[in-house]
Design a protein around this motif. Structure first.
Motif, short mmCIF file in Angstrom:
data_model
loop_
_atom_site.label_atom_id
_atom_site.label_comp_id
_atom_site.label_asym_id
_atom_site.label_seq_id
_atom_site.Cartn_x
_atom_site.Cartn_y
_atom_site.Cartn_z
N LEU A 1 -3.30 -37.11 -63.85
CA LEU A 1 -4.33 -38.14 -63.75
C LEU A 1 -5.85 -37.24 -63.30
O LEU A 1 -6.72 -37.63 -63.95
N LEU A 2 -5.61 -36.41 -62.68
CA LEU A 2 -6.73 -35.67 -62.10
C LEU A 2 -7.33 -34.79 -63.36
O LEU A 2 -8.66 -34.82 -63.79
N ALA A 3 -6.53 -34.35 -64.25
CA ALA A 3 -6.89 -33.79 -65.43
C ALA A 3 -7.69 -34.77 -66.47
O ALA A 3 -8.87 -34.15 -67.08
N ASP A 4 -7.12 -35.77 -66.60
CA ASP A 4 -7.61 -36.82 -67.43
C ASP A 4 -9.03 -37.17 -66.81
O ASP A 4 -10.29 -37.10 -67.70
N ARG A 5 -9.37 -37.24 -65.64
CA ARG A 5 -10.77 -37.49 -65.08
C ARG A 5 -11.72 -36.49 -65.32
O ARG A 5 -12.84 -36.53 -65.74
N LEU A 6 -11.21 -35.31 -64.99
CA LEU A 6 -12.03 -34.14 -65.25
C LEU A 6 -12.64 -34.01 -66.75
O LEU A 6 -13.55 -33.82 -66.94
N VAL A 7 -11.58 -34.29 -67.68
CA VAL A 7 -11.84 -34.20 -69.12
C VAL A 7 -13.14 -35.14 -69.28
O VAL A 7 -14.32 -34.98 -69.79
N THR A 8 -12.98 -36.17 -68.72
CA THR A 8 -14.10 -37.33 -68.73
C THR A 8 -15.52 -36.77 -68.19
O THR A 8 -16.41 -36.88 -69.03
N GLN A 9 -15.39 -36.26 -67.11
CA GLN A 9 -16.45 -35.49 -66.41
C GLN A 9 -17.08 -34.61 -67.28
O GLN A 9 -18.28 -34.32 -67.60
N LEU A 10 -16.37 -33.60 -67.95
CA LEU A 10 -16.84 -32.64 -68.60
C LEU A 10 -17.44 -33.15 -69.85
O LEU A 10 -18.49 -32.63 -70.40
N ARG B 1 -23.36 -49.54 -65.27
CA ARG B 1 -22.38 -48.84 -65.76
C ARG B 1 -21.09 -49.38 -65.46
O ARG B 1 -21.01 -50.14 -64.51
N SER B 2 -19.82 -49.19 -66.07
CA SER B 2 -18.54 -49.85 -66.19
C SER B 2 -17.92 -49.16 -64.66
O SER B 2 -18.25 -47.89 -64.64
N PRO B 3 -17.14 -50.09 -63.91
CA PRO B 3 -16.68 -49.33 -62.60
C PRO B 3 -16.03 -47.97 -62.81
O PRO B 3 -16.26 -47.08 -61.96
N ASP B 4 -15.30 -47.55 -63.77
CA ASP B 4 -14.60 -46.51 -63.61
C ASP B 4 -15.36 -45.29 -64.22
O ASP B 4 -15.45 -44.36 -63.69
N LEU B 5 -16.31 -45.73 -65.27
CA LEU B 5 -17.16 -44.46 -65.77
C LEU B 5 -18.02 -44.20 -64.56
O LEU B 5 -18.45 -43.16 -64.23
N ALA B 6 -18.57 -45.35 -63.66
CA ALA B 6 -19.46 -45.14 -62.66
C ALA B 6 -18.80 -44.34 -61.74
O ALA B 6 -19.56 -43.37 -61.25
N ARG B 7 -17.66 -44.46 -61.29
CA ARG B 7 -16.90 -43.77 -60.41
C ARG B 7 -17.03 -42.18 -60.61
O ARG B 7 -17.38 -41.33 -60.17
N GLU B 8 -16.68 -41.74 -62.03
CA GLU B 8 -16.46 -40.55 -62.62
C GLU B 8 -18.10 -39.78 -62.45
O GLU B 8 -18.07 -38.80 -62.20
N GLN B 9 -18.81 -40.55 -62.88
CA GLN B 9 -20.09 -40.11 -62.90
C GLN B 9 -20.42 -39.77 -61.45
O GLN B 9 -21.29 -38.68 -61.11
N ALA B 10 -20.39 -40.66 -60.41
CA ALA B 10 -20.76 -40.64 -59.15
C ALA B 10 -19.85 -39.42 -58.73
O ALA B 10 -20.63 -38.33 -57.78
N GLU B 11 -18.76 -39.26 -58.98
CA GLU B 11 -18.00 -38.04 -58.46
C GLU B 11 -18.59 -36.84 -58.84
O GLU B 11 -18.98 -35.81 -58.16
N ALA B 12 -18.89 -36.52 -60.24
CA ALA B 12 -19.45 -35.50 -60.77
C ALA B 12 -20.94 -35.14 -60.07
O ALA B 12 -21.11 -33.98 -59.70
N LEU B 13 -21.53 -36.14 -59.93
CA LEU B 13 -23.14 -35.83 -59.23
C LEU B 13 -22.88 -35.49 -57.99
O LEU B 13 -23.36 -34.44 -57.51
N VAL B 14 -21.93 -36.05 -57.10
CA VAL B 14 -21.69 -35.46 -55.81
C VAL B 14 -21.23 -33.97 -55.67
O VAL B 14 -21.74 -33.41 -54.86
#
Lengths: 212, 212
Positions: free
Chosen positions: A178-187, B145-158
């Motif tokens: 799951l982590l890998a998937d989220r990482l891919v999204t961020q990348l 932003r949609s909740p899950d995308l917002a989450r990924e975005q926020a995480e990346a930013l932090v």
DNA sequence: CATTTTGGCTTACACTTGTAAGCCCAATAT
DNA sequence: ATATTGGGCTTACAAGTGTAAGCCAAAATG
């Protein structure tokens, strides 16, 4: 190589390996004592000094060795990616595999990066810099990104990957997926965003029109 | 509050402060000994136990306190941002100021995040999670932003911000300015990229047309 | 062959550490 | 007024640390 030099190299390796083996989630390099390492390597404490000036010197050796090993593995992974498929996806997969099979190599980089010795931090930063630089060139070439944007993009990518790696160390395999998937999204976000910034630079006009 | 409880609170604070004061680039919490802290706080080593079960407990207290303090400061900064101007830019500036005036608060989070104790790592992760969560809501609300995308975005930013913070600790002010600029670029990448991914989801059609 | 070098060892020392045991006396509770 | 509690202290100990000094035998050197 003479018999003597051979033996010396052998116990030197024993020391390095002993130190690597003692690393774990609960045990960082800086918490290792010279005596512990010597014990694990089956030599007398004072014999340690025949090979390293002190623990610092051993640690720096490990950082260099570890960084090199990591880069070689990642490079192999990139070759696999050239066969086709998403570069991002495949790189992340490789990274996760590397992590799983060599957690301690990654651990020392991770930990000493924010560690207590300036020399260590610098050494780790140098290793990371290698990653960034390789990736930066790749991005420049394959996506026609301008040098400075490529640099920022590569840096962001590497940071995100490293960070995910740190998190992965504490996880069981299922969660890593799951982590890998989220990482891919961020990348992908970073890549898309860099594209957008590039376009904006190349042609502010066009971009304004497109965003409407 | 009774005279006694007051005194107790006072030396407890003295302990926490003593520990914070001993932190530096060269000295991490885990390298601090109970006796050192007690010495700095001007109490007998064994008196330490009247306040904390062991160093771990003190450390966790510090992480919680530090995280809270950091969040409060950042929130104040965000209010300043509401007066107008680039949210990203102003947040980064606030962060850098916070860092400069309270390096040790940031240091303990940074270091123990990749530290040797699972409890510490979890505690730091919880603090970071607070940041991410606050920011995530902000992104959701203000950018739709949609909740899950917002989450990924926020995480990346932090992550990117924290990472830059770590680098900033080793720099003199002039270099921090440059670092801040590069950080802003990276954050913009993430934001732009998240927008793009969002559009792609909302309307794959349109996006295909626009990218032509 | 004789000499020197070297990587291992043992012993020894001075320190630091965490923490157990128990005393003291002033603030609190009865 | 008396008894209890609790936050400070001192003393003490066993364990671990880094490292200095110096011995030994085998490999390297000449």
């Amino acid at each position: 190589m003479g018999v003597r030099a051979q033996q010396k190299e052998k116990t030197r390796r024993a020391l390095v390996d002993a130190a690597f083996n003692q690393l774990s989630a609960e045990r960082s390099f800086s918490s290792l004592s010279l005596r512990e390492v010597a014990r694990e390597a089956n030599i007398a404490p004072t014999s340690f000094y025949r090979h390293f000036k002190d623990m610092n010197e051993l640690g720096l050796t490990m950082v260099d060795e570890g960084g090199l090993a990591l880069r070689q593995m990642m490079r192999k992974g990139r070759q696999r990616a050239e066969a086709g498929g998403s570069v991002i996806r495949i790189s992340v997969e490789t990274f996760m595999e590397v992590l799983e099979s060599n957690p301690n190599v990654f651990r020392i980089l991770l930990h000493e990066r924010s560690g207590t010795s300036a020399a260590f931090r610098a050494a780790v930063e140098r290793e990371i810099e290698h990653f960034i630089s390789e990736l930066s060139h790749y991005v420049e070439d394959s996506a026609g990104r301008s040098p400075d944007l490529a640099r920022e993009q590569a840096e962001a990518l590497v940071i995100l990957v490293f960070n995910a790696g740190a998190a992965a160390l504490d996880m069981k395999r299922s969660d890593r997926k799951l982590l890998a998937d989220r990482l891919v999204t961020q990348l992908r976000m970073v890549v898309k965003g860099a594209e957008a910034l590039q376009q904006k630079r190349d042609n502010p006009e066009l971009r304004a029109r497109l965003s409407r």
